[in-house]
Design a protein around this motif. Structure first.
Motif, PDB file in Angstrom:
ATOM      1  N   ASP A  55     -26.561  13.333 -84.369  1.00 17.30           N
ATOM      2  CA  ASP A  55     -26.788  12.674 -82.951  1.00 17.30           C
ATOM      3  C   ASP A  55     -25.633  11.864 -82.512  1.00 17.30           C
ATOM      4  O   ASP A  55     -24.868  11.500 -83.581  1.00 17.30           O
ATOM      5  CB  ASP A  55     -28.094  12.205 -82.778  1.00 17.30           C
ATOM      6  N   SER A  92     -32.049   6.270 -82.248  1.00 18.40           N
ATOM      7  CA  SER A  92     -30.807   6.652 -82.096  1.00 18.40           C
ATOM      8  C   SER A  92     -30.304   6.267 -80.522  1.00 18.40           C
ATOM      9  O   SER A  92     -29.152   5.588 -80.410  1.00 18.40           O
ATOM     10  CB  SER A  92     -30.224   8.034 -82.217  1.00 18.40           C
ATOM     11  N   ARG A  93     -30.898   6.540 -79.674  1.00 17.54           N
ATOM     12  CA  ARG A  93     -30.376   6.382 -78.133  1.00 17.54           C
ATOM     13  C   ARG A  93     -30.664   4.902 -77.929  1.00 17.54           C
ATOM     14  O   ARG A  93     -29.855   4.358 -77.284  1.00 17.54           O
ATOM     15  CB  ARG A  93     -31.376   6.910 -77.278  1.00 17.54           C
ATOM     16  N   TYR A 142     -24.520   9.579 -73.670  1.00 15.77           N
ATOM     17  CA  TYR A 142     -25.181  10.335 -74.839  1.00 15.77           C
ATOM     18  C   TYR A 142     -25.563  11.558 -74.746  1.00 15.77           C
ATOM     19  O   TYR A 142     -25.709  12.552 -75.615  1.00 15.77           O
ATOM     20  CB  TYR A 142     -26.670   9.232 -75.257  1.00 15.77           C
ATOM     21  N   ALA A 146     -24.552  14.601 -77.004  1.00 14.22           N
ATOM     22  CA  ALA A 146     -25.654  15.511 -77.651  1.00 14.22           C
ATOM     23  C   ALA A 146     -25.550  16.810 -77.368  1.00 14.22           C
ATOM     24  O   ALA A 146     -25.710  17.630 -78.317  1.00 14.22           O
ATOM     25  CB  ALA A 146     -27.024  14.704 -77.327  1.00 14.22           C
TER      26      ALA A 146
END
Length: 473
Positions: A55, A92-93, A142, A146
């Motif tokens: 990621d 992760s975000r 993001y 991704a």
């Protein structure tokens, strides 16, 4: 279509129009030459397995202590950035949002320059997205990255080819099986060179918490049945030989200082025994490490491995952070070191040895002109390592060239070293170095200190010839 600052063809080149025109021509000479990375920390397993990157945070933020240390300085805990082993307190975000919110902290930094370049040239983000990155656009960026990571073509091996990498050296424990390196070497579909590097620090630094256990294992596995200090030396020699057989060209040493000592056999054996009993003092630690640096040089003369030395970092400066998150998490701090006296025992015996290459790096840039350039300007074995770690930045590279060149010229330097765990930043780092060298040489041409024809020859040698020559490639 608008153009981001990361895509400007004149980025980092001199402002003066005449000098810039010369720099453009010099850059054009080398901009598309293959990338040679003889010292770095990308794991060979990543290329051998060729798995999808997990990621955006795991790729660009968490493993990069250049990035996490500055965000931490701004007040965000490392646990919020998914640093270290074990379970993480945020997803992760969320960690990415912390990174995006901290993005203004990176203005003017080398890390900010590299990441913008990655956004533009590796991930293909639109110019307006690159230049407006921040808290408000965090999720959109993001998602865009991704999506790129999910593409079948966006795998480590394909990027290795897309980046123009020809040689990539890893950093490896002496007891590593090197299985990933062997797999890559046998794979005819992979045309690059991924070379192991012998890194014995935990086996030499008796202050390392696992030193005794590691030495016991080393001696048991590679000491040919010989015990004690003699078996220890034999095991190191055997493992170095194994690395050479698997393609290694260098041995790297991240020591505390550049101290070297030539102890007698009984003196070294007594220190080794004292350390094995857990009784070594700080002075004993320094003496044993200094002696083992002398021994490492002796072994390099015998087996041909280039000896690189990276001293001057106070490792794990903040104990609580080390305890929770481990090593290489952003709190290694430089301190002043001295090479001229410290290296004399080693150079007395090996400084003029045939085919011995000793590459000296520093985090203390005051020694470039005072010590390293004069040493490299006399000893055939010595080369000045390129600016490293905190110094591998645009202005630092210019200071390095100015400090070193007047004493030792261009040929006694190592070529650029990216020294990174951040795989996707490798092309940005090398391109930055090429641009700074083009600007430095262009100034010498503009000041009539160098012919333009000679500058073209020199920049090709800096980019391609020097790393091949110094690292025996």
């Amino acid at each position: 279509m608008s153009q981001s600052i990361a895509a400007n063809p004149d980025r980092l080149l001199p402002v003066d129009p005449g000098t810039r025109a010369i720099a453009r021509e010099l850059l054009a000479e080398v901009e598309h030459l293959p990338l040679i990375s003889p010292h770095g920390h990308v794991p060979a397993e990543m290329l051998a397995e060729d798995t999808t990157f997990p990621d955006p945070t795991a790729l660009l933020v968490s493993p990069d202590h250049y990035v996490t240390r500055l965000i931490h300085a701004g007040g965000v805990g490392l646990d919020q950035l998914r640093v270290g082993p074990g379970p993480h307190s945020v997803d992760s975000r969320t960690a990415w949002r912390h990174f995006a919110a901290a993005w203004p902290l990176f203005d003017g930094t080398a890390s900010g320059y590299w990441i913008r370049s990655e956004f533009e040239h590796v991930f293909g983000l639109p110019a307006e997205t690159v230049d407006s990155f921040g808290a408000e656009t965090a999720d959109a960026v993001y998602d865009a990255i991704a999506a790129k990571l999910a593409e079948p073509s966006f795998r480590p091996r394909q990027l290795f080819e897309d980046f123009g990498l020809e040689v990539l050296a890893t950093t490896d424990d002496p007891l590593d099986s090197l299985e990933a390196h062997r797999l890559l070497a046998k794979d005819e579909s992979f045309t690059g060179r991924v070379l192991p590097t012998f890194r014995p620090d935990p086996y030499i630094n008796v202050a390392h918490p696992e030193w005794a256990a590691r030495v016991d294992r080393l001696t048991a596995e590679a000491g040919d049945g010989v015990g004690g200090y003699a078996g220890y030396l034999r095991a190191l020699e055997n493992r170095r030989r194994y690395f050479v057989e698997n393609g290694a060209v260098s041995a790297d040493h991240g020591v505390r200082t550049p101290l070297t000592l030539k102890l007698s056999g009984p003196e070294a054996e007594a220190l080794f025994a004292k350390a094995c009993r857990g009784q070594a003092t700080a002075a004993d630690r320094d003496a044993f490490e200094g002696h083992m640096m002398y021994e490492m040089a002796r072994m390099s003369v015998e087996d041909g491995l280039v000896m690189t030395v990276h001293p001057g970092s106070f490792r794990n400066h903040h104990t609580a952070t080390f305890t929770q998150f481990g090593a290489d998490t952003g709190h290694d701090i430089p301190f002043a070191v001295h090479y001229t006296e410290g290296l004399r025992p080693l150079l007395q015996d090996f400084g003029t040895a045939k085919d011995f290459h000793l590459v000296l790096f520093t985090l203390d840039e005051t020694v470039f002109s005072r010590e390293l350039a004069p040493l490299a300007g006399f000893y055939p074995s010595v080369y000045v390592g390129a600016p490293w770690w905190f110094l591998d930045a645009p202005d630092s590279i210019l200071r390095f060239r100015s400090a070193v060149t007047e004493t030792t010229g261009f040929t006694r330097t190592s070529g650029f070293i990216d020294d990174t765990r951040a795989f996707c930043s490798i092309p940005a780092r090398h391109n930055m170095s090429r641009r700074m060298d083009a600007g430095f040489l262009a100034r010498l041409v503009a000041e009539h200190r160098l012919t333009e024809a000679r500058a073209h020859e020199i920049i090709v040698d800096l980019v391609d010839g020097s790393p091949r020559r110094v690292f025996k490639l």
